[in-house]
Design a protein around this motif. Structure first.
Motif, short mmCIF file in Angstrom:
data_model
loop_
_atom_site.label_atom_id
_atom_site.label_comp_id
_atom_site.label_asym_id
_atom_site.label_seq_id
_atom_site.Cartn_x
_atom_site.Cartn_y
_atom_site.Cartn_z
N ARG A 23 0.83 -1.21 0.00
CA ARG A 23 0.00 0.00 0.00
C ARG A 23 0.87 1.27 0.00
NH1 ARG A 23 -4.86 -0.15 -2.10
NH2 ARG A 23 -3.64 -1.49 -3.39
N TYR B 155 -0.02 3.83 -2.90
CA TYR B 155 -0.46 5.19 -2.61
C TYR B 155 0.65 6.21 -2.83
CZ TYR B 155 -5.05 3.76 -0.94
OH TYR B 155 -6.33 3.27 -0.88
N TYR C 155 -9.03 -1.40 -9.65
CA TYR C 155 -10.07 -2.10 -8.90
C TYR C 155 -10.90 -3.03 -9.78
CZ TYR C 155 -8.91 0.45 -4.71
OH TYR C 155 -8.24 0.93 -3.61
N LYS D 5 -4.74 -7.98 -4.80
CA LYS D 5 -5.54 -7.44 -3.69
C LYS D 5 -6.58 -8.43 -3.14
CE LYS D 5 -7.14 -3.04 -2.03
NZ LYS D 5 -6.60 -3.26 -0.70
N TYR E 204 -6.62 -3.46 7.69
CA TYR E 204 -7.01 -2.12 7.25
C TYR E 204 -6.11 -1.04 7.85
CZ TYR E 204 -10.50 0.42 4.58
OH TYR E 204 -11.13 1.15 3.60
N ILE F 117 -2.97 -0.98 5.77
CA ILE F 117 -3.23 -0.28 4.50
C ILE F 117 -3.06 1.22 4.72
CG2 ILE F 117 -5.09 0.41 2.91
CD1 ILE F 117 -6.28 -2.40 3.19
N ASN F 118 -3.66 1.70 5.81
CA ASN F 118 -3.68 3.15 6.02
C ASN F 118 -2.38 3.69 6.57
OD1 ASN F 118 -6.49 4.44 5.34
ND2 ASN F 118 -6.81 2.33 6.00
N SER G 157 -0.43 3.98 3.45
CA SER G 157 -0.96 5.10 2.67
C SER G 157 -0.53 6.44 3.28
CB SER G 157 -2.47 4.98 2.62
OG SER G 157 -3.07 6.22 2.44
N TRP H 140 -18.55 4.48 -2.89
CA TRP H 140 -17.20 4.83 -3.39
C TRP H 140 -17.23 6.06 -4.28
CZ3 TRP H 140 -13.89 2.72 -0.42
CH2 TRP H 140 -14.06 1.42 0.06
N PHE I 46 -16.89 8.65 -1.80
CA PHE I 46 -15.61 8.51 -1.10
C PHE I 46 -14.44 9.00 -1.98
CE2 PHE I 46 -11.84 6.13 0.11
CZ PHE I 46 -11.82 6.32 1.49
N ASN J 246 -7.56 11.50 6.23
CA ASN J 246 -8.29 10.23 6.15
C ASN J 246 -7.51 9.07 6.77
OD1 ASN J 246 -8.55 7.70 3.94
ND2 ASN J 246 -10.43 8.29 4.95
N GLU K 79 -16.31 5.07 6.38
CA GLU K 79 -15.42 4.09 5.75
C GLU K 79 -15.15 2.91 6.68
OE1 GLU K 79 -11.55 5.64 4.80
OE2 GLU K 79 -10.87 3.74 3.97
N ASN L 226 -15.75 -0.73 -5.87
CA ASN L 226 -14.90 0.46 -5.84
C ASN L 226 -14.60 0.94 -7.26
OD1 ASN L 226 -12.94 2.37 -5.24
ND2 ASN L 226 -12.15 1.21 -3.52
C1 LIG Z 1 -6.82 4.88 2.11
C2 LIG Z 1 -8.24 4.45 2.38
N1 LIG Z 1 -8.59 4.86 3.69
C3 LIG Z 1 -8.34 2.93 2.25
O1 LIG Z 1 -7.90 2.26 3.14
N2 LIG Z 1 -8.90 2.37 1.15
C4 LIG Z 1 -9.59 3.09 0.11
C5 LIG Z 1 -10.09 2.03 -0.82
C6 LIG Z 1 -10.08 0.76 -0.05
C7 LIG Z 1 -8.96 0.93 0.93
C8 LIG Z 1 -7.68 0.32 0.35
O2 LIG Z 1 -7.63 -0.92 0.29
O3 LIG Z 1 -6.77 1.02 -0.07
#
Ligand SMILES: C[C@H](N)C(=O)N1CCC[C@H]1C(=O)O
Length: 714
Positions: free
Chosen positions: A32, A36, A69, A145, A172, A175-176, A179, A299, A302, A334, A591, A622
């Protein structure tokens, strides 16, 4: 088949969790970061390296995100039908890493910069290479993914169901975390200067670091190899699924007459030819996929964080006192909120709701998540209304606006036909823009003799009439007619000095001429004005999103730049970016409820051999959301941005009502239990049954006579 089946392997545990999970979450963090990080600088690369315009850059960007996606379907088919998740992750990660390296190479301007002017000479080469890189990245990131999340889930044994739920939250969080770090780091790397022949913005570093992280992600994943539970792929399951559905539809159509007794489910029309277990599994998957139909709308809202909300931030002030936030940095709120909200929800809010005796089931959580996202857009609309109050009154497409700047030695009485009279001091300007609904004007100055000149204004434009020291040569200069991009300030200088002037970072200006606009960042900026041996320094502190014309008088060097006057063409942004925090908080809460739960739900409701397929179905929601953003951006925009935000909020409320009705009729299942029950009905032992299914799928069904309806052993 060389992969070890789940039930045969006992996994090593730490604190109740399989140790192999550690490798999977670290792998996800690095992947990730890579994804990102690359995404954070992609639009800028399109815009300022490939020199595409804003529209093309954003369209290709959204198309790339949508592709990322959509490819999960491909990854899921490969994993569930052919290679298994483990090998699919490895092979597609290699494709992904090659894509990232290709992308990084495509950003090295020196490769084609034969004339060494700092820009590439062969754009086709860089475009082709970067598109190849992006396709490989989309294939890799999307392909792995659905497999990584499902593979993580596969590591847990039956007694670890509590840990399995926590796993999706930790997943999750990773992931963040990836990111967040990458969106902070890669823009800084891009801002560095590097190059062999000329020093330019360092895109190779900004894309190179994500490439390295992808290689690390692959190495970490391989390192855990010996510890994983690897579930076998069960033949070409997707092909069997398609054939089974096709047969059910055909058979139903053949028996459409009312004389045939109805069957409980339309898939039961495949009973004559296909295995009961496969039919039961398809029913489970279709039920969930049907439920997913309304989800892309979440989405759609989002994904506008990165586009519309960032544009909104460019019309706001990011001065937080202790630090300055740039408009695109606001997006990092976020992942920061995810890192705090996921533990709070998991440890506090959800258990509390449970303690109150409320059944906050996954589908209820997802509905509430959608409503939170809708509220976020209402909040964005309210902020927009505040911003609109502070925005200049820009001309409509049929109007023209004019301002007058006087650098003549005395105050002037300016008459603009037919009845506009302005009194303008020397080195001053008209108070604001005058709006005309016609283009042709005549300007008269009360000089001796009177000077009169005709002008044609630009329709829908803003212009300034510059009256220089020799008013007979007065002229029009075009002004900015929207807020400068990225919260920057647009500035220009009018040279009232008697000779050419050089100003830092600007071309030299002739006497009476006006420079074009230059964009400068917020904060204190210094400009050195120079003519031969004479020079002086002019300093000015800028806010966000303003536009100024600086008037340089003939006395500029004798009073050390003190006499430079400023005309404010556009006021700086006054609504603070902090006002966006509530909308970020609401969308992120949404989210957590929607996305983390959806991830868990997709895993728990899928039959064993279709886990990746359902993850892919989930990710596709998504992709569709992103495609809707693309279409909406291209098709009409409402005249008022706040109205568009409210429209999206209302649409999501309507969709969440539909979803809640669909969810009401959904019964949660335990796929393993249903599978066991079907096996029992078929009088097969689990082991025996598995062999039976594989054998059945290996036969070429097409060779069988479709008329000779085969009864399976039930
Ligand atoms: C960065 C976002 N908060 C996040 O975690 N995602 C956005 C789309 C799904 C998910 C991800 O898997 O990146």
């Amino acid at each position: 088949m060389d992969e070890t089946t789940k039930k045969k392997k006992k996994t090593a545990e730490c604190c109740g969790y399989p140790i192999s999970i550690f490798f999977i979450v670290v792998n996800e963090f690095c992947e990730r970061f890579s994804y990102y990080g690359m995404r954070a600088v992609l639009v800028l690369y399109f815009r300022y390296f490939l020199l595409w315009d804003d529209d093309l850059a954003t369209s290709i960007y959204h198309a790339f995100v949508a592709l990322c996606y959509l490819t999960p379907i491909l990854g899921a088919i490969i994993a569930d039908s052919w290679l298994g998740k483990f090998k699919t992750i490895i092979y597609l990660s290699i494709v992904y890493a090659i894509g990232q390296v290709t992308m990084a190479i495509s950003t090295i301007h020196d490769i084609t910069d034969a004339n060494r002017d700092g820009t590439p000479d062969n754009f086709t080469f860089h475009i082709a290479l970067s598109m190849l890189g992006l396709i490989l990245i989309a294939l890799g990131t999307g392909g792995i993914k659905p497999c990584v999340a499902a593979f993580g889930g596969d590591q847990f044994q039956e007694h670890q169901s509590r840990q399995l739920n926590t796993f999706f939250s930790v997943f999750y969080l990773c992931i963040n975390a990836g990111s967040l770090l990458s969106t902070l780091i890669t823009p800084v790397l891009r801002a560095q200067e590097c190059g062999i022949h000329t020093q330019q913005q360092c895109y190779p570093l900004a894309f190179g670091v994500p490439a390295v992280l992808m290689v690390i992600s692959l190495v970490v994943f391989i390192a855990g190899s010996g510890m994983y539970v690897k579930t076998d792929p069960e033949g070409n399951i997707m092909w069997s699924v398609c054939k089974c559905i096709g047969f059910a539809i055909k058979n139903r159509f053949r028996h459409r007459s009312s004389s045939y007794p109805k069957r409980e489910h339309w898939m039961d029309w495949a009973n004559e030819k296909y295995d009961k277990l496969l039919i039961a599994q398809i029913k489970m998957v279709l039920k969930v996929l049907f439920l997913y139909i309304p989800l892309p709308m979440f989405w759609t809202l989002f994904d506008q964080k990165g586009s519309r909300w960032t544009l909104q931030a460019t019309t706001m002030s990011g001065d937080f006192g202790a630090f300055i936030l740039q408009p695109d940095q606001m997006q990092t709120v976020n992942p920061i909120l995810i890192l705090t909200l996921v533990p709070i929800m998991d440890r506090l809010i959800f258990p509390l709701i449970q303690k109150c005796g409320l059944n906050f089931s996954p589908l209820k959580r997802m509905t509430v998540g959608m409503l939170f996202a809708a509220m976020a857009f209402v909040s964005a609309a309210l902020v927009q209304i505040e911003i609109d109050k502070t925005l200049p009154n820009f001309p409509s497409s049929s109007e023209s606006q004019l301002k007058v700047v006087n650098t003549y030695s005395t105050t002037l009485n300016v008459t603009i036909s037919p009845n506009e009279h302005l009194l303008i001091e020397s080195f001053g300007s008209s108070a604001d823009y005058v709006t005309f609904d016609h283009q042709d004007i005549t300007v008269s100055l009360n000089t001796n003799p009177v000077i009169t000149k005709a002008f044609s204004l630009i329709k829908g434009g803003r212009q300034t009439l510059i009256i220089p020291s020799d008013p007979t040569v007065m002229y029009l200069k075009e002004d900015v007619k929207s807020k400068p991009r990225e919260g920057k300030n647009a500035i220009r200088f009018v040279n009232g000095y008697t000779a050419d002037l050089n100003i830092t970072n600007l071309d030299s200006i002739e006497p009476s001429a006006t420079t074009n606009y230059t964009l400068v960042n917020q904060g204190k900026r210094d400009f050195v004005l120079r003519h031969g041996e004479q020079w002086c320094e002019f300093s000015r502190k800028f806010g966000f999103g303003a536009s100024y014309t600086f008037l340089i008088p003939s006395t500029v060097f004798s009073d050390d730049c003190e006499s430079i006057t400023e005309v404010e063409d556009m006021k700086p942004n006054s609504v603070h970016m902090a006002l966006q925090i509530p909308q970020y908080f609401l969308i992120t809460t949404g989210e957590v409820m929607f996305s983390v739960t959806g991830l868990q739900f997709s895993y728990s409701q899928a039959p064993k051999n279709m886990k990746s397929v359902l993850q892919a179905g989930w990710l596709c929601t998504n992709a569709v959301g992103n495609i809707i953003v693309l279409i909406v951006a291209e098709l009409g925009k409402l005249p008022k941005q706040w109205a568009e935000y409210l429209l999206f909020a209302s649409l999501l409320v309507a969709v969440s009502i539909i979803f809640s009705i669909m969810a009401y009729f959904y019964t949660y299942i335990d796929p393993a239990e249903i599978e066991a029950q079907v096996r029992k009905e078929q009088g097969l032992e689990p082991e025996e049954m598995e062999k039976e299914t594989i054998e059945m799928e290996e036969k070429d069904e097409d060779q069988k006579n479709e008329q000779g309806v085969k009864q399976t052993k039930i």
